[in-house]
Design a protein around this motif. Structure first.
Motif, mmCIF file in Angstrom:
data_model
loop_
_atom_site.group_PDB
_atom_site.id
_atom_site.type_symbol
_atom_site.label_atom_id
_atom_site.label_comp_id
_atom_site.label_asym_id
_atom_site.label_seq_id
_atom_site.Cartn_x
_atom_site.Cartn_y
_atom_site.Cartn_z
ATOM 1 N N ALA A 92 32.094 29.152 34.272
ATOM 2 C CA ALA A 92 32.215 30.413 33.555
ATOM 3 C C ALA A 92 32.180 31.592 34.525
ATOM 4 C CB ALA A 92 31.086 30.545 32.529
ATOM 5 N N TYR A 93 32.548 32.770 34.019
ATOM 6 C CA TYR A 93 32.479 33.990 34.820
ATOM 7 C C TYR A 93 32.271 35.175 33.878
ATOM 8 C CZ TYR A 93 37.355 34.783 33.346
ATOM 9 O OH TYR A 93 38.489 34.969 32.599
ATOM 10 N N ILE A 94 31.781 36.281 34.437
ATOM 11 C CA ILE A 94 31.541 37.488 33.652
ATOM 12 C C ILE A 94 32.838 38.265 33.531
ATOM 13 C CG2 ILE A 94 30.297 39.692 33.598
ATOM 14 C CD1 ILE A 94 28.071 38.236 35.208
ATOM 15 N N THR A 95 33.160 38.688 32.314
ATOM 16 C CA THR A 95 34.392 39.431 32.095
ATOM 17 C C THR A 95 34.094 40.667 31.236
ATOM 18 O OG1 THR A 95 36.715 39.248 31.423
ATOM 19 C CG2 THR A 95 35.089 38.102 30.054
ATOM 20 N N GLY A 96 35.126 41.330 30.745
ATOM 21 C CA GLY A 96 34.932 42.497 29.887
ATOM 22 C C GLY A 96 34.486 43.734 30.653
ATOM 23 N N ILE A 97 33.869 44.679 29.958
ATOM 24 C CA ILE A 97 33.504 45.973 30.531
ATOM 25 C C ILE A 97 32.599 45.831 31.751
ATOM 26 C CG2 ILE A 97 32.513 48.241 30.055
ATOM 27 C CD1 ILE A 97 35.058 47.647 28.512
ATOM 28 N N SER A 98 31.697 44.857 31.724
ATOM 29 C CA SER A 98 30.805 44.640 32.863
ATOM 30 C C SER A 98 31.603 44.337 34.131
ATOM 31 C CB SER A 98 29.834 43.488 32.563
ATOM 32 O OG SER A 98 28.911 43.321 33.606
ATOM 33 N N LEU A 99 32.623 43.491 33.998
ATOM 34 C CA LEU A 99 33.495 43.165 35.134
ATOM 35 C C LEU A 99 34.274 44.400 35.580
ATOM 36 C CD1 LEU A 99 35.188 41.359 37.051
ATOM 37 C CD2 LEU A 99 36.637 40.823 35.079
ATOM 38 N N VAL A 132 37.689 27.149 34.276
ATOM 39 C CA VAL A 132 37.143 28.031 35.310
ATOM 40 C C VAL A 132 36.609 27.215 36.489
ATOM 41 C CG1 VAL A 132 35.464 29.855 35.797
ATOM 42 C CG2 VAL A 132 36.497 29.685 33.512
ATOM 43 N N THR A 133 36.983 27.614 37.694
ATOM 44 C CA THR A 133 36.500 26.937 38.902
ATOM 45 C C THR A 133 36.124 27.992 39.942
ATOM 46 O OG1 THR A 133 38.648 26.838 40.032
ATOM 47 C CG2 THR A 133 38.132 25.038 38.490
ATOM 48 N N ASP A 134 35.486 27.550 41.031
ATOM 49 C CA ASP A 134 35.178 28.468 42.127
ATOM 50 C C ASP A 134 36.450 28.990 42.786
ATOM 51 O OD1 ASP A 134 32.505 29.198 42.575
ATOM 52 O OD2 ASP A 134 31.992 27.185 43.213
ATOM 53 N N ARG A 135 37.521 28.209 42.702
ATOM 54 C CA ARG A 135 38.782 28.597 43.336
ATOM 55 C C ARG A 135 39.515 29.686 42.558
ATOM 56 N NH1 ARG A 135 42.756 24.663 43.354
ATOM 57 N NH2 ARG A 135 43.914 25.901 44.844
ATOM 58 N N ASN A 136 39.363 29.671 41.218
ATOM 59 C CA ASN A 136 40.222 30.569 40.438
ATOM 60 C C ASN A 136 39.518 31.707 39.710
ATOM 61 O OD1 ASN A 136 39.078 29.563 38.043
ATOM 62 N ND2 ASN A 136 40.847 28.301 37.519
ATOM 63 N N TYR A 137 38.178 31.729 39.670
ATOM 64 C CA TYR A 137 37.531 32.709 38.794
ATOM 65 C C TYR A 137 37.817 34.159 39.208
ATOM 66 C CZ TYR A 137 33.610 33.916 41.902
ATOM 67 O OH TYR A 137 32.846 34.391 42.935
ATOM 68 N N ILE A 138 37.942 34.418 40.505
ATOM 69 C CA ILE A 138 38.266 35.780 40.954
ATOM 70 C C ILE A 138 39.680 36.155 40.511
ATOM 71 C CG2 ILE A 138 38.699 37.202 43.006
ATOM 72 C CD1 ILE A 138 36.368 35.769 44.350
ATOM 73 N N LEU A 139 40.568 35.174 40.498
ATOM 74 C CA LEU A 139 41.941 35.409 40.044
ATOM 75 C C LEU A 139 41.962 35.677 38.539
ATOM 76 C CD1 LEU A 139 43.642 32.482 42.014
ATOM 77 C CD2 LEU A 139 43.192 34.830 42.781
ATOM 78 N N LEU A 140 41.112 34.976 37.802
ATOM 79 C CA LEU A 140 41.025 35.187 36.356
ATOM 80 C C LEU A 140 40.456 36.571 36.045
ATOM 81 C CD1 LEU A 140 39.713 31.693 35.127
ATOM 82 C CD2 LEU A 140 42.070 32.469 35.492
ATOM 83 N N GLU A 141 39.568 37.056 36.901
ATOM 84 C CA GLU A 141 39.040 38.410 36.734
ATOM 85 C C GLU A 141 40.179 39.430 36.821
ATOM 86 O OE1 GLU A 141 34.533 37.771 38.636
ATOM 87 O OE2 GLU A 141 36.094 38.780 39.795
ATOM 88 N N ILE A 142 41.068 39.241 37.790
ATOM 89 C CA ILE A 142 42.212 40.146 37.949
ATOM 90 C C ILE A 142 43.112 40.082 36.719
ATOM 91 C CG2 ILE A 142 44.315 40.598 39.285
ATOM 92 C CD1 ILE A 142 42.791 39.530 41.759
ATOM 93 N N ARG A 202 26.666 47.174 26.467
ATOM 94 C CA ARG A 202 25.373 46.759 25.907
ATOM 95 C C ARG A 202 25.278 45.244 25.918
ATOM 96 N NH1 ARG A 202 23.647 45.570 20.803
ATOM 97 N NH2 ARG A 202 25.726 45.990 19.974
ATOM 98 N N ILE A 203 26.422 44.583 25.697
ATOM 99 C CA ILE A 203 26.475 43.117 25.683
ATOM 100 C C ILE A 203 27.527 42.649 26.685
ATOM 101 C CG2 ILE A 203 26.936 41.052 24.309
ATOM 102 C CD1 ILE A 203 25.980 42.591 21.854
ATOM 103 N N ILE A 204 27.156 41.715 27.531
ATOM 104 C CA ILE A 204 28.055 41.176 28.557
ATOM 105 C C ILE A 204 28.870 40.021 27.984
ATOM 106 C CG2 ILE A 204 28.085 39.934 30.771
ATOM 107 C CD1 ILE A 204 25.487 41.494 31.433
ATOM 108 N N LYS A 205 30.129 39.943 28.363
ATOM 109 C CA LYS A 205 30.992 38.842 27.935
ATOM 110 C C LYS A 205 31.035 37.764 29.010
ATOM 111 C CE LYS A 205 34.029 41.512 24.871
ATOM 112 N NZ LYS A 205 35.433 41.928 24.607
ATOM 113 N N ILE A 206 30.856 36.520 28.577
ATOM 114 C CA ILE A 206 30.875 35.387 29.507
ATOM 115 C C ILE A 206 32.006 34.444 29.106
ATOM 116 C CG2 ILE A 206 29.558 33.470 30.463
ATOM 117 C CD1 ILE A 206 27.016 35.018 29.764
#
Length: 244
Positions: free
Chosen positions: A90-97, A138-148, A109-113
């Motif tokens: 998993a990774y943190i997404t939404g406004i927090s990201l 979600v993997t260590d290889r792709n989570y930064i790409l998914l954030e983008i 107020r609430i973080i999206k995971i």
């Protein structure tokens, strides 16, 4: 005697853990038949103040400073929920990201995971986290790409976003990727909505004309248009991707 051995074994492992770092039972040298004794050992260590409990089954090693004890930061507290058996799920997404990326000043107020198969809900003090479904595993290889890709997906909805600055920020992240990462990014993008693929294609074309974008182009309906409201002076390549 058995409990003492387990306690010593756990203490030895905890001594190697960095201060301010969270951990779970799975990260300790515990066999299946030792869990009962390990739970008692953990409680003893908590009473001694060697470790603190974050939530059920999640602990951290306090960091001591001249100003007193420091708790782990938000990212560290949530880390235990982003991994399973030492693998990222998993990774943190939404406004927090988007706040971390510099795309907005707002703090949610609430973080999206985001996770593919697991619904992750978190409640740690003032930190609340709700689950959303990721588009791919979600993997260590792709989570930064998914954030983008998530930032491109939500671009129109990001509060207080300056579109020109936002495009620069995301473009700079894309420029840091190597050829393999670009290929993986495009592959992940194929699971996202068409507007995300068009936006990504436009950005990559603007950054480097040599990037192979046929796969992205073929995945789009040539008659579809994608309304992002981006000025062509900011991103001239939008015309090539039916963006307006």
């Amino acid at each position: 005697m058995f409990l003492m051995k387990i306690t010593q074994k756990i203490e030895k492992r905890i001594n190697k853990i960095k201060e301010g770092t969270t951990f779970k039972y799975q990260q300790l040298p515990i066999k299946s038949n030792e869990y009962s004794a390990a739970a008692k050992a953990i409680e003893r260590l908590i009473k001694k103040g060697i470790i603190k409990r974050v939530s059920t089954g999640v602990f951290y090693k306090p960091k001591q400073t001249v100003f007193g004890e420091l708790k782990p930061n938000e990212e560290e507290l949530l880390k235990a929920y982003l991994f399973q058996n030492n693998k990222r799920i998993a990774y943190i997404t939404g406004i927090s990201l988007y706040n971390r990326m510099g795309l907005t000043t707002q703090v949610p107020r609430i973080i999206k995971i985001a996770s593919r198969d697991k619904r992750i809900t978190v409640s740690i003090g003032n930190i609340k986290g709700n689950p959303v479904k990721s588009y791919v595993d979600v993997t260590d290889r792709n989570y930064i790409l998914l954030e983008i890709l998530d930032a491109l997906k939500d671009f129109k909805k990001i509060p207080d976003l300056d579109k020109g600055s936002g495009i620069k920020i995301i473009s700079n992240q894309l420029k840091k990727l190597n050829t393999k990462e670009i290929k993986l990014l495009i592959n992940c993008a194929l699971s996202y909505p068409p507007r995300v693929r068009a936006f990504l294609g436009s950005l990559l074309e603007q950054i480097d004309l040599s990037i192979e974008l046929k796969t992205l182009k073929k995945s789009l309906n040539p008659l579809s248009e994608y309304n992002y409201g981006i000025d062509k002076k900011i991103l001239p390549t939008t015309t090539n991707w039916n963006m307006k």
